[in-house]
Scaffold this motif. Structure first.
Motif, short mmCIF file in Angstrom:
data_model
loop_
_atom_site.label_atom_id
_atom_site.label_comp_id
_atom_site.label_asym_id
_atom_site.label_seq_id
_atom_site.Cartn_x
_atom_site.Cartn_y
_atom_site.Cartn_z
N CYS A 168 1.12 57.86 74.46
CA CYS A 168 1.44 57.23 75.75
C CYS A 168 0.77 55.87 75.93
O CYS A 168 1.03 55.17 76.91
N GLY A 169 -0.11 55.50 75.01
CA GLY A 169 -0.83 54.24 75.14
C GLY A 169 -2.25 54.41 75.65
O GLY A 169 -3.01 53.44 75.72
N GLY A 170 -2.62 55.65 76.02
CA GLY A 170 -4.00 55.92 76.42
C GLY A 170 -4.92 55.95 75.22
O GLY A 170 -4.47 55.91 74.06
N VAL A 171 -6.21 56.03 75.48
CA VAL A 171 -7.18 55.98 74.39
C VAL A 171 -8.39 56.86 74.70
O VAL A 171 -8.75 57.05 75.88
N ALA A 172 -8.98 57.40 73.65
CA ALA A 172 -10.26 58.09 73.74
C ALA A 172 -11.22 57.42 72.78
O ALA A 172 -10.94 57.34 71.57
N ILE A 173 -12.32 56.90 73.30
CA ILE A 173 -13.32 56.22 72.47
C ILE A 173 -14.46 57.20 72.22
O ILE A 173 -15.21 57.55 73.14
N GLY A 174 -14.55 57.66 70.98
CA GLY A 174 -15.63 58.57 70.60
C GLY A 174 -16.79 57.78 70.03
O GLY A 174 -16.62 57.02 69.06
N VAL A 175 -17.98 57.93 70.63
CA VAL A 175 -19.15 57.15 70.22
C VAL A 175 -20.25 58.10 69.75
O VAL A 175 -20.60 59.05 70.44
#
Length: 445
Positions: free
Chosen positions: A140-147
């Protein structure tokens, strides 16, 4: 659902580290921590990344947080050699709404660069990056930034300082940043002769401690918290005034009670419980420490609690609240000034006693609590607004059991509980517990 890594690269600082900053000295509390990676995952509904702004801003941020681009030099120091942070990009073949309805806890670890919270072998440390990032883009264009940050260098507060700086630079608002303080922790609490350190149960051998654990997310809304705080209040001995416990005190006490009952239901009993609370030194010590002081500036407050009958459902929340409050009040500025003025205190029998040295032989039930209150994870804006949700880790992995993390959300306080599956299954069916807690509710997108 498939999460596929499509690129991997090393992000280096945009400017080389100056010669006078090539070595970062660890403080005594850094050395006491297990070598693990601490995770945080930030979910955003819209991901616009013109000209790779995440990468460029990370590179600029690493010039400010140069130990994160370095490598471990030895037991007490880091070489700030600009080797860089590992950066992955991945795609997820579902929408962010589907992923969060409700959150797929069993898939969270796939959004991270590697397995979280595993204790790393000492021989691997000189070659491992101190920071790893995985940017996961949904259909969908969303994002999850895993740090991932190496716990030896940064606690949760330090990670929040780094993320606030990175996000401010990414949205081109450098004026919102405050320089990190990398000096105060070492200056106030330099390493001592760690071969004689009285670490107690906190730093005892981890052999046999790790177990296969599952993560569950429970949410306590505002009404539930108000009811629990009213339930757990007591009478002040001095003037009879009603004394309401803090959110942390009452929630850790309530969860501790029901975790103990879960163990007793499965036939595992121990009359000794150790309540271990991870306390932030910055606020208790005060200046020169600030919220921007980097390092593992935390102290374990360990409270032994004797239970007469673990099969008795009348384990008192009020008792837990009282002893927790008393313990917290005893760990104050004067206590940390004593450690500063007399580093040998950490080698003393008194300190060993405070840290429950030798207590593991009695096979207690140990419960560990830590708080993400007021760290601002829910406000991190990289230019796309605040995150929909903040996650940590999930699935089943080998890790130290009976750990609880609290974090504030828009719908209440989340408690992330890590226990062996058989005990979590009991907790999920505990009617009194579920009177106040919701199990992994959907995140509104």
């Amino acid at each position: 659902m498939e999460i596929k890594v499509i690129s991997r690269e090393m992000i280096k600082p945009s400017k080389p580290t100056s010669p006078e900053n090539k070595i970062f000295n660890l403080c005594i509390f850094d050395i006491l921590h297990h070598d693990t990676y601490s995770p945080v995952i930030l979910f955003y509904p819209t991901f616009t990344n013109p000209n790779n702004s995440l990468k460029h801003s990370l590179s600029e941020t690493l010039t400010i947080f140069n130990p994160l681009a370095g490598r471990r030099k030895d037991l007490v120091s880091v070489a700030c050699n600009d080797e860089g942070a590992l950066y992955y990009e991945a795609t997820v073949n579902t929408t962010i709404s589907d992923f969060l309805s409700p959150p797929k806890l069993e898939s969270l670890n796939q959004l991270l660069p590697c397995k979280p919270c595993k204790i790393l072998p000492p021989g691997e440390l000189p070659s491992l990056p101190h920071l790893m990032v995985q940017v996961n883009t949904f259909e969908c264009g969303g994002v999850a930034i895993g740090v991932f940050s190496l716990h030896t260098i940064m606690d949760a507060n330090s990670s929040a300082v780094f993320l606030r700086t990175w996000s401010a630079i990414c949205r081109d608002q450098r004026g919102d940043t405050v320089p990190p303080d990398f000096d105060s922790a070492f200056t106030l609490f330099p390493p001592v002769d760690f071969s004689r350190l009285r670490g107690g149960i906190v730093t005892s051998s981890t052999k046999g401690i790790e177990a296969s654990c599952t993560i569950r997310r429970f949410v306590f809304n505002e009404e539930a918290m108000n009811n629990l705080r009213t339930l757990a209040k007591d009478e002040d001995d001095n003037n009879g005034a009603s004394k309401k416990p803090t959110r942390y005190q009452v929630l850790s006490s309530f969860i501790a009670k029901h975790m103990i009952l879960a163990y007793s239901t499965k036939g595992i009993t121990s009359n000794l419980v150790l309540l271990l609370h991870i306390m932030d030194i910055r606020r208790r010590r005060g200046e020169p420490l600030t919220t921007n002081s980097m390092g593992n500036l935390v102290w374990p407050a360990i409270i032994p609690y004797e239970i007469e009958d673990t099969n008795n459902n009348n384990i008192s929340i009020n008792d837990f609240v009282k002893i927790t409050r008393a313990k917290f009040e005893s760990i104050n500025k004067d206590f940390f000034l004593r450690i500063e003025r007399d580093p040998d205190f950490l080698l003393s029998d008194e300190c060993g006693g405070m840290l429950m040295e030798g207590m593991e032989k009695k096979k207690p039930i140990s419960l560990m609590f830590s708080s993400g209150f007021n760290l601002g994870f829910n406000d991190l804006d990289f230019g796309w607004g605040k995150p929909l949700w903040v996650g940590f880790r999930g699935g089943t992995q080998e890790t130290i059991p009976n750990r609880v993390i609290f974090i504030e959300t828009s719908i209440g306080i989340e408690a992330w509980i890590s226990m062996p599956e058989e005990f979590l299954a009991v907790l999920e069916k505990d009617e009194d517990f579920l009177t106040y807690a919701s199990i992994n509710p959907t995140v509104s997108c």
